[in-house]
Design an enzyme around this catalytic site. Structure first.
Site, PDB file in Angstrom:
ATOM      1  CD  GLU A   1      -8.092   1.028   7.817  1.00  0.00           C
ATOM      2  OE1 GLU A   1      -8.215   0.151   8.699  1.00  0.00           O
ATOM      3  OE2 GLU A   1      -7.299   1.977   7.925  1.00  0.00           O
TER       4      GLU A   1
ATOM      5  CG  ASN B   1      -8.529  -1.412  12.155  1.00  0.00           C
ATOM      6  OD1 ASN B   1      -7.617  -2.120  11.727  1.00  0.00           O
ATOM      7  ND2 ASN B   1      -8.938  -0.308  11.535  1.00  0.00           N
TER       8      ASN B   1
ATOM      9  CG  ASP C   1      -0.260  -0.439   2.501  1.00  0.00           C
ATOM     10  OD1 ASP C   1       0.980  -0.373   2.558  1.00  0.00           O
ATOM     11  OD2 ASP C   1      -0.961  -0.831   3.441  1.00  0.00           O
TER      12      ASP C   1
ATOM     13  CG  HIS D   1      -5.527  -2.160   9.023  1.00  0.00           C
ATOM     14  ND1 HIS D   1      -5.478  -0.792   9.160  1.00  0.00           N
ATOM     15  CD2 HIS D   1      -4.259  -2.577   9.309  1.00  0.00           C
ATOM     16  CE1 HIS D   1      -4.259  -0.424   9.498  1.00  0.00           C
ATOM     17  NE2 HIS D   1      -3.504  -1.481   9.610  1.00  0.00           N
TER      18      HIS D   1
HETATM   19  P1  PGA Z   1       2.712  -1.560  12.554  1.00  0.00           P
HETATM   20  O1  PGA Z   1       1.457  -1.433  11.597  1.00  0.00           O
HETATM   21  O2  PGA Z   1       3.567  -2.618  11.983  1.00  0.00           O
HETATM   22  O3  PGA Z   1       3.383  -0.213  12.489  1.00  0.00           O
HETATM   23  O4  PGA Z   1       2.182  -1.900  13.916  1.00  0.00           O
HETATM   24  C1  PGA Z   1       0.810  -2.580  11.171  1.00  0.00           C
HETATM   25  C2  PGA Z   1      -0.439  -2.231  10.411  1.00  0.00           C
HETATM   26  O5  PGA Z   1      -1.054  -1.196  10.714  1.00  0.00           O
HETATM   27  O6  PGA Z   1      -0.833  -3.010   9.531  1.00  0.00           O
END
Ligand code: PGA
Length: 255
Positions: free
Chosen positions: A141, A134, A67, A136
């Site tokens: 999302e 959450n 992404d 995702h």
């Molecule tokens: P993080 O993010 O590795 O910085 O915890 C993971 C995500 O939001 O998919």
């Protein structure tokens, strides 16, 4: 789902790097699906070190990232393109033409189309994933439905809040992103998801303990995939082990 219990972030990152290197050893032209954020940072450190020591060769490896924020140029220090160059690409012998990144300044629809035509022709050998609090995956999302293809998405409020730690002010966090859809992710031959620390425990507990698949909890789609490895640290494991059914807590340590 295979579960690898690592003692801590360092060990989990080491084991994740080992899994990636195993795939490259089997196929020098492997297509790696890569993620950004704090979760994979340690893994990239081990990949860099192993490259430096001659243990892994990226000369034929291909990558595609999950992404990118809309509106951030590739040279913006919080763009995912910048992150990937800083953490991995500029430190190993990967060829620039073998790197697929979303152009945050490009037309989102055209970028999505470019990604999907590539994914139609190429299969990801190993997809690396973090997980949002959450649930995702990438920037898929929680929604009332899953989106199969690469698409423009609005970031959830919680994601903007969580990612504001990387920006000077929450108002600077982009509100939109282009993300690979769930089809791109679940079609990978192997998926490796890593999660560390107490903040990710509720999401991992739900992933392991609830058998249902909900678009409101995007990572639950991984239950439909054949080859998924979940790596967590002990801090997270201690918070979920008593509430998960015994069979999901059967821990296999080691890749
Ligand atoms: P993080 O993010 O590795 O910085 O915890 C993971 C995500 O939001 O998919």
């Amino acid at each position: 789902m295979r579960y690898i219990l690592a003692e801590d972030y360092e060990e989990g990152s080491r084991k994740t790097a080992d899994l990636i290197e195993g795939v490259i050893r089997e196929n020098q032209k492997a297509l790696l699906g890569l993620a950004t954020g704090d979760t994979p940072r340690g893994t990239y450190k081990y990949l860099r070190e192993d490259f430096f020591e001659g243990k892994v060769d990226f000369s034929e490896v291909r990558t595609i990232n999950l992404d990118e924020y809309v509106g951030l140029p590739g040279n913006h220090c919080q763009s995912f393109a910048y992150f990937m160059h800083r953490e991995l690409f500029s430190k190993v012998n990967i060829r620039p033409e073998n790197i697929m990144l979303i152009d945050g300044e490009g037309d989102p629809e055209a970028e999505a189309e470019r990604y999907d035509s590539f994914l139609k022709e190429n299969t990801i050998d190993l997809q690396l994933l973090g997980i949002g609090e959450n649930g995702h995956i990438g920037f898929n999302e929680p929604e009332a439905y899953f989106t199969a293809n690469t698409h423009l998405t609005e970031l959830a409020e919680g994601t903007i809040r969580a990612n504001s730690r990387f920006f000077k002010d929450i108002s600077e966090v982009p509100k939109r992103a282009v993300t690979m859809g769930v089809s791109g992710i679940i079609n990978a031959k192997k998926i490796v998801m890593a999660a560390y620390g107490h903040k990710k425990a509720p999401a991992i507990k739900r992933l392991l303990c609830d058998d249902k698949i909900y678009p409101e909890f995007p990572c639950s789609i991984l239950k439909a995939c054949r080859d998924v490895t979940l790596i967590t640290d002990r801090e997270l494991y201690e918070l979920i082990k008593d509430s998960c059914p015994a069979d999901v807590c059967l821990v296999k340590s080691g890749p």
